[in-house]
Enzyme design. Structure first.
Site, PDB file in Angstrom:
ATOM      1  N   CYS A  46      42.950 -20.531 -23.643  1.00 23.31           N
ATOM      2  CA  CYS A  46      44.057 -21.068 -22.841  1.00 23.31           C
ATOM      3  C   CYS A  46      45.013 -19.975 -22.384  1.00 23.31           C
ATOM      4  CB  CYS A  46      44.842 -22.090 -23.656  1.00 23.31           C
ATOM      5  SG  CYS A  46      43.942 -23.582 -24.069  1.00 23.31           S
ATOM      6  N   VAL A  66      46.006 -19.357 -18.539  1.00 22.46           N
ATOM      7  CA  VAL A  66      47.318 -19.750 -18.020  1.00 22.46           C
ATOM      8  C   VAL A  66      47.975 -18.600 -17.269  1.00 22.46           C
ATOM      9  CG1 VAL A  66      49.668 -20.368 -18.705  1.00 22.46           C
ATOM     10  CG2 VAL A  66      47.732 -21.599 -19.679  1.00 22.46           C
TER      11      VAL A  66
END
Length: 522
Positions: free
Chosen positions: A152, A156
């Protein structure tokens, strides 16, 4: 409270001791926890139809999602190639999760490294982490390839794997010709099956995209077999066996069965077995590519058809009787090899077993959950056994798959009334089991808590769990079993029918009251 070598208690008896009971009581008081009567009241409410309706209105919260995240699948894919080290561009905690998840399922050490991104990398980007990480991984673990995926954090902030790896090679952190297949695998979308698909497409792209000029479909005489996200190690072995018994030339592209099942003989093997990288390089020269789990190998199929020029056969996962028949007949047609007599005999034994057990399985109802391809194959096999399906839940499927599974369910009277729930989680599944009780649950280890809750409501409400799927944390060695082919169908049939017979015995063990059918011969 403390233990010593003369008096070591296991957890169950240890936590029954007075000191621990008092400590838990003080903890409950400190946390201002509710008393037992209030807990029971709320528990009972969560088993009702009223609560189920509220539960299914939930939109912005997932409770136990019945899936894992993308990088977990990418790691498994990387482990299936010879001397390849999975490398995750992200935080150390994420990689610790992937490794322990597989550790608990396979009961084996799992090689996987991280470049340990922290707060500064989240602000300035993780390229420096990747430079150091790739250099150290190559120096310490000496792989022949490093398979890079993301978590993640990296996704991101928008880290670009292609650019970072290219820069690492340009600046001399790793050799320019060192193999580094990669895939972007954001954890906040998709699931472990998506991650496997993305990483396999990454391998295929890295090793073949720029080398297609000298490739010719069919020139190596082989058939490519792509397993998809597969954690039953016996399934890799049964595919090898069936192909070898038929004399088929083939490549099983990604096979982690050896590295995840190494012997205890005093020698540690960080890399064992796996598909040679040269087989991936040669894969476009095969006659075609067969996808063993086509519903989740979306990007793989697109690349194989679009870049390799292969016509991918329209097959289902080779699970149960009919789907295995379809698979073997297609292999025979593609290879020109007859189906081996040994496999015909094995099929006959499966039919014999189904005949022996059909009286005990016919009409037994199941609520099931799992991954898309596995559920599709399991549904077909349960139909072949005459079983009923009450609920079918798949968190990580799409609407197209939902229509496909409904069409399959409607083909058989015993499953035509089954409820299908796509995108729902195990807390939804719990409500379904309480409000429309099946005879059994088929699922992974997480469903043990649902079985416990059904028993808490009362013995007559208990729904036993049959452990099939991934992960299996709380039982040993089930990951070595087989669910594919006729052999896998035999194993699943044995598991299912003996669960039914055990339940019959369990219900009939009260002497003089319920033992009127406590029979010796079943």
């Amino acid at each position: 409270m403390s233990q010593d070598v003369e008096n070591i208690e296991p957890g169950y008896s240890l936590f029954k001791q007075t000191e621990y009971q008092d400590m838990m009581a003080r903890k409950l008081e400190f946390e201002e926890g509710h008393d037992a009567e209030k807990v029971k009241q709320v528990f009972e409410w969560t088993t009702t139809e009223e609560y189920k309706e509220k539960n299914f209105e939930r939109k912005n919260l997932t409770i136990n999602p019945a899936k894992a995240c993308q990088p977990l699948g990418s790691v498994l894919c990387g482990l299936g190639f010879e001397n390849t080290l999975p490398y995750v561009h992200g935080s150390q905690g994420c990689v610790a999760y992937f490794r322990t998840y597989f550790n608990r399922h396979f009961k084996e050490p799992v090689a996987c490294v991280s470049d340990s991104m922290t707060e500064d990398a989240a602000v300035f980007g993780g390229q420096k982490n990747m430079f150091d990480g790739l250099e150290n991984a190559l120096a310490l673990y000496k792989p022949d390839a490093i398979a890079v995926s993301t978590t993640c954090m990296a996704e991101v902030i928008g880290d670009d794997l292609n650019a970072f790896i290219g820069n690492a090679k340009a600046e001399g952190y790793i050799p320019k010709d060192f193999p580094t297949p990669f895939a972007h695998t954001p954890s906040f979308v998709g699931s472990h099956t998506t991650g496997w698909d993305n990483m396999f497409e990454g391998f295929a792209r890295y090793f073949t995209l720029k080398e297609m000029d000298n490739k010719e479909v069919g020139s190596n005489g082989k058939i490519n077999l792509v397993p998809g996200f597969e954690t039953y190690l016996g399934n890799y072995r049964v595919i090898h066996r069936m192909m070898q018994e038929m004399g088929v030339e083939y490549s099983l592209l990604s096979d982690p069965s050896e590295v995840l099942d190494t012997p205890a003989d005093g020698e540690y093997r960080m890399y064992a077995g796996g598909t040679p990288l040269n087989e991936m390089k040669d894969a476009p020269n095969a006659k075609t590519t067969v996808l063993l789990q086509p519903d989740h190998l979306v990007k793989t199929k697109k690349f194989v058809e679009g870049t390799w020029g292969h016509t991918v056969p329209k097959l289902n996962i080779p699970m149960g009787l009919d789907f295995t028949d379809d698979f073997l007949m297609e292999i025979a047609a593609l290879s020109g090899k007859p189906i081996a007599a040994s496999l015909e005999k094995e099929r006959g034994r499966l039919v014999d077993m189904m005949t022996d057990s059909h009286t005990w399985l016919h009409g037994v109802s199941f609520s099931i959950y799992g991954d898309p391809d596995y559920l599709y194959g399991l549904t077909k096999f349960l139909q072949e056994l005459g079983c009923e399906i009450k609920h079918l839940l798949c968190n990580n499927a799409n609407k197209r798959w939902g229509k496909k599974i409904k069409a399959l369910l409607e083909q058989c009277p015993s499953t035509e009334n089954a409820e299908v729930h796509v995108g729902k989680d195990l807390w939804h599944f719990r409500s379904l089991v309480f409000t429309d009780k099946p005879d059994f649950i088929i699922g992974n280890s997480y469903a043990k808590f649902i079985q416990r809750d059904t028993k808490e409501k009362g013995e007559e409400f208990q729904v036993p769990l049959i452990r099939l799927g991934f992960p299996i944390f709380d039982r040993h060695h089930l990951h070595r079993n087989t669910t594919l082919g006729y052999e896998g169908a035999m194993y699943m049939l044995t598991t299912l029918v003996n669960a039914v017979l055990e339940k019959l015995d369990s219900d009939g063990r009260v002497m003089g009251k319920t033992d009127y059918s406590y029979d010796l011969v079943r």
